[in-house]
Design an enzyme around this catalytic site. Structure first.
Site, PDB file in Angstrom:
ATOM      1  N   ASP A  34      25.114  15.828   6.827  1.00 30.82           N
ATOM      2  CA  ASP A  34      25.396  15.650   8.249  1.00 30.82           C
ATOM      3  C   ASP A  34      25.972  16.892   8.915  1.00 30.82           C
ATOM      4  O   ASP A  34      26.000  16.960  10.151  1.00 30.82           O
ATOM      5  CB  ASP A  34      26.367  14.488   8.459  1.00 30.82           C
ATOM      6  CG  ASP A  34      25.735  13.137   8.171  1.00 30.82           C
ATOM      7  OD1 ASP A  34      24.559  13.102   7.776  1.00 30.82           O
ATOM      8  OD2 ASP A  34      26.427  12.109   8.332  1.00 30.82           O
ATOM      9  N   THR A  39      30.737  17.766   3.867  1.00 26.88           N
ATOM     10  CA  THR A  39      31.847  17.023   4.465  1.00 26.88           C
ATOM     11  C   THR A  39      31.403  15.945   5.451  1.00 26.88           C
ATOM     12  O   THR A  39      32.241  15.229   6.010  1.00 26.88           O
ATOM     13  CB  THR A  39      32.814  17.994   5.171  1.00 26.88           C
ATOM     14  OG1 THR A  39      32.052  18.923   5.954  1.00 26.88           O
ATOM     15  CG2 THR A  39      33.628  18.757   4.145  1.00 26.88           C
ATOM     16  N   VAL A  76      27.139   4.039  30.724  1.00 28.90           N
ATOM     17  CA  VAL A  76      28.555   3.683  30.626  1.00 28.90           C
ATOM     18  C   VAL A  76      29.407   4.754  31.285  1.00 28.90           C
ATOM     19  O   VAL A  76      29.194   5.961  31.085  1.00 28.90           O
ATOM     20  CB  VAL A  76      28.963   3.490  29.155  1.00 28.90           C
ATOM     21  CG1 VAL A  76      30.479   3.335  29.030  1.00 28.90           C
ATOM     22  CG2 VAL A  76      28.257   2.269  28.560  1.00 28.90           C
ATOM     23  N   HIS A 135      -1.327 -10.753  -4.487  1.00 26.45           N
ATOM     24  CA  HIS A 135      -1.405 -11.764  -3.439  1.00 26.45           C
ATOM     25  C   HIS A 135      -0.653 -13.021  -3.872  1.00 26.45           C
ATOM     26  O   HIS A 135      -0.800 -13.457  -5.010  1.00 26.45           O
ATOM     27  CB  HIS A 135      -2.870 -12.118  -3.166  1.00 26.45           C
ATOM     28  CG  HIS A 135      -3.049 -13.203  -2.141  1.00 26.45           C
ATOM     29  ND1 HIS A 135      -2.840 -12.989  -0.796  1.00 26.45           N
ATOM     30  CD2 HIS A 135      -3.389 -14.513  -2.277  1.00 26.45           C
ATOM     31  CE1 HIS A 135      -3.069 -14.116  -0.137  1.00 26.45           C
ATOM     32  NE2 HIS A 135      -3.400 -15.064  -1.011  1.00 26.45           N
ATOM     33  N   LEU A 170      36.096   8.093  -4.005  1.00 27.24           N
ATOM     34  CA  LEU A 170      34.886   8.886  -3.861  1.00 27.24           C
ATOM     35  C   LEU A 170      33.839   8.105  -3.076  1.00 27.24           C
ATOM     36  O   LEU A 170      33.962   6.904  -2.883  1.00 27.24           O
ATOM     37  CB  LEU A 170      34.332   9.243  -5.242  1.00 27.24           C
ATOM     38  CG  LEU A 170      35.241  10.052  -6.166  1.00 27.24           C
ATOM     39  CD1 LEU A 170      34.565  10.246  -7.525  1.00 27.24           C
ATOM     40  CD2 LEU A 170      35.587  11.405  -5.552  1.00 27.24           C
ATOM     41  N   GLU A 177      22.669   0.374  26.481  1.00 27.46           N
ATOM     42  CA  GLU A 177      21.950   1.556  25.994  1.00 27.46           C
ATOM     43  C   GLU A 177      21.490   2.425  27.168  1.00 27.46           C
ATOM     44  O   GLU A 177      20.906   1.928  28.125  1.00 27.46           O
ATOM     45  CB  GLU A 177      20.750   1.138  25.140  1.00 27.46           C
ATOM     46  CG  GLU A 177      19.780   2.239  24.786  1.00 27.46           C
ATOM     47  CD  GLU A 177      20.427   3.425  24.079  1.00 27.46           C
ATOM     48  OE1 GLU A 177      20.164   4.564  24.511  1.00 27.46           O
ATOM     49  OE2 GLU A 177      21.195   3.210  23.115  1.00 27.46           O
ATOM     50  N   GLU A 195      37.711  15.901  -2.637  1.00 28.06           N
ATOM     51  CA  GLU A 195      37.597  14.742  -1.749  1.00 28.06           C
ATOM     52  C   GLU A 195      38.964  14.440  -1.144  1.00 28.06           C
ATOM     53  O   GLU A 195      39.941  14.261  -1.875  1.00 28.06           O
ATOM     54  CB  GLU A 195      37.081  13.516  -2.512  1.00 28.06           C
ATOM     55  CG  GLU A 195      37.080  12.225  -1.717  1.00 28.06           C
ATOM     56  CD  GLU A 195      36.362  12.338  -0.386  1.00 28.06           C
ATOM     57  OE1 GLU A 195      37.005  12.084   0.650  1.00 28.06           O
ATOM     58  OE2 GLU A 195      35.163  12.689  -0.383  1.00 28.06           O
ATOM     59  N   GLY A 237      32.526   8.987   0.130  1.00 24.96           N
ATOM     60  CA  GLY A 237      32.379   9.368   1.526  1.00 24.96           C
ATOM     61  C   GLY A 237      32.168   8.200   2.468  1.00 24.96           C
ATOM     62  O   GLY A 237      32.416   7.035   2.131  1.00 24.96           O
ATOM     63  N   MET A 277      20.919  12.350  10.354  1.00 22.66           N
ATOM     64  CA  MET A 277      22.124  12.026   9.590  1.00 22.66           C
ATOM     65  C   MET A 277      21.855  10.792   8.745  1.00 22.66           C
ATOM     66  O   MET A 277      22.172   9.663   9.136  1.00 22.66           O
ATOM     67  CB  MET A 277      23.305  11.821  10.533  1.00 22.66           C
ATOM     68  CG  MET A 277      23.767  13.089  11.212  1.00 22.66           C
ATOM     69  SD  MET A 277      25.255  12.841  12.212  1.00 22.66           S
ATOM     70  CE  MET A 277      25.615  14.541  12.687  1.00 22.66           C
TER      71      MET A 277
END
Length: 468
Positions: A314, A145, A239, A446, A39, A205, A34, A41, A320
């Site tokens: 990934d 990785t 964009v 319920h 540890l 978006e 690492e 990630g 991912m």
């Protein structure tokens, strides 16, 4: 110092530590490399876990601000302590990384801190700061990785005013305004965090829907809920560039009429996806190959073109997701051991931790139409749920897609309270090929949110709702 191992895992995210632990459990002398000081990630340190910590903190604040009075709870003076939000997030990270350190020791896994670079198909060099490199040898390797944030042409990440989710999770002060480029999972979760605490948020978006990879109805419902939260949403906008002005950032974009416009905010957060992280691995010293997306090419056993080197998470094709990487990590270790595990990639759920939460598994309606697969829709709104009414959580719906002939469940899509937990039931049903009739005939407590699934199964099988 021991330098020869049976399995060496490169990367300690969910996929990496899961494969290392499973390898050790199966009797292999295992090590993990690492490059960072802790540890876990991306997921543990700057991704899933800290994001959820802030999502929970801001949701509590928003609930107190918007609902407590209706619940009969009076608060004399409600204040937001932004530094404490960040401090608590850091404490959550520390608790999780401490747990991973414990698991490494418990499973007798050797941890090397530094960057790993292949020298050939069998040997790897570990380089840590200000220390002589260590050369290791292993029978098998598992590359885990992960990925790093990506950007788009015209937008350069300076990590000061034009930032990624990593920097957004550690801001010192609450921003007054924020422009988010990208309305996918990361973008909408970041929007939720900051909009709840009073930041003026705009999402830009490129696609025609929020969370565009999920069922379109989910994105449509989320847009409605976000608009109610005063989040400005610009769909079908492209964009062009972003500029850092020192104390603010400006984003230029083309609107739906291809007219150039711009917006200025305290920060521009780029959330347009992530790309595989393979830099510095020394892959050129091996026979490992990459595809056009920069992903490591593997076969159905997750073997690279070097039979003793595997790759997961990934850095290989597919979604991912931390839990996808974890499944693949365990899968790779068991393949090495000669077992015959399986992963049904269609049944790996996707979750968005906005509030209400969003969760999905299986086919979307768009995919079924594209593949000319017949289906029925069963839908039930949370507004008709007694439990949701009691909790003031009436937004959203549960939708199931089933085969009209046999009742096979083809897809489940939920936007509503605790959707992230509810989706597990759907995964089980689909994994074991249970029908919609089987699912509505079992008993549901319920009142619970899970009853929305029962009602949706009833509807998809041709029968009406029976409960509220």
């Amino acid at each position: 110092m021991e330098t020869k191992f049976d399995i060496i895992v490169i990367g300690s995210g969910p996929g990496g530590y899961a494969s290392a632990i499973r390898g050790s459990q199966l009797g292999y002398k295992t090590a993990i490399i690492e490059k960072y000081d802790t540890l876990g990630g991306t997921c543990t340190n700057v991704g899933c876990i800290p994001t959820k910590a802030l999502l929970d903190s801001t949701e509590h604040y928003h609930t107190a601000f918007s609902k407590f009075k209706t619940f009969g709870i009076e608060t004399a003076k409600l204040e937001l302590n932004f530094p404490q939000l960040i401090k608590r997030k850091e404490e959550v990270i520390e608790q999780n990384t401490a747990g991973l350190n414990y698991l490494m020791k418990k499973n007798k896994i050797t941890v090397f801190q530094g960057t790993g670079e292949f020298l050939n198909n069998k040997q790897i060099k570990v380089q840590s700061n200000n220390q002589e490199p260590i050369q290791l040898e292993s029978e098998y390797y598992i590359i885990a990785t992960g990925s790093k944030p990506s950007t788009i042409p015209g937008v350069v990440l300076d990590k000061k005013r034009i930032i990624t989710s990593t920097e957004a999770l550690s801001l010192e002060n609450k921003p007054k305004s924020l422009v988010i480029i990208g309305g996918g999972v990361i973008g909408v979760e970041m929007a939720s965090i900051f909009a709840r605490i009073g930041t003026e948020v705009t999402i830009i978006e490129y696609a025609d829907s929020l969370i565009p990879t999920m069922d379109k109805e989910l994105g449509k419902e989320l847009k409605k809920l976000f608009t109610r939260q005063n989040i400005q949403i610009l769909l079908n906008h492209k964009v062009q560039s972003a500029f850092n002005h020192g104390d603010s950032a400006t984003v230029q974009f083309l609107d739906t009429a291809d007219k150039l416009k711009e917006i200025t905010a305290d920060y521009c957060l780029v959330a347009v996806g992530r790309k595989p992280y393979t830099s510095g691995l020394g892959l050129e010293n091996t026979d490992i190959a990459l595809n056009e997306k920069g992903q490591i090419i593997t076969n159905e056993k997750l073997q690279t073109r070097v039979s003793n080197i595997y790759a997961i998470g990934d850095v290989v094709k597919g979604t991912m997701l931390a839990h996808k990487a974890e499944e693949e990590g365990i899968f790779a270790a068991e393949i090495i051991h000669g077992e015959k595990p399986h992963i049904n990639y269609k049944l790996i759920p996707g979750v968005v931790y906005t509030w209400p939460e969003i969760a999905s598994v299986g086919y979307t309606e768009e995919e079924l139409k594209k593949e000319n697969i017949e289906y029925r829709v069963g839908r039930f709104p949370f507004s008709a749920s007694a439990r949701a009414r009691a909790a003031m959580e009436k937004d959203g719906f549960t939708k199931v897609l089933t085969d009209p002939k046999y009742g096979e469940i083809l897809g489940i899509h939920i936007i509503g309270p605790r959707a992230a937990d509810l989706i597990a039931q759907g995964v089980i049903a689909m994994e074991y090929e249970v029908t919609d009739e089987d699912m509505f005939r079992i008993s549901y407590a319920h009142p619970t949110y899970s009853e929305t699934l029962k009602e949706a199964y009833l509807a998809s099988s041709g029968q009406g709702p029976i409960n509220i």
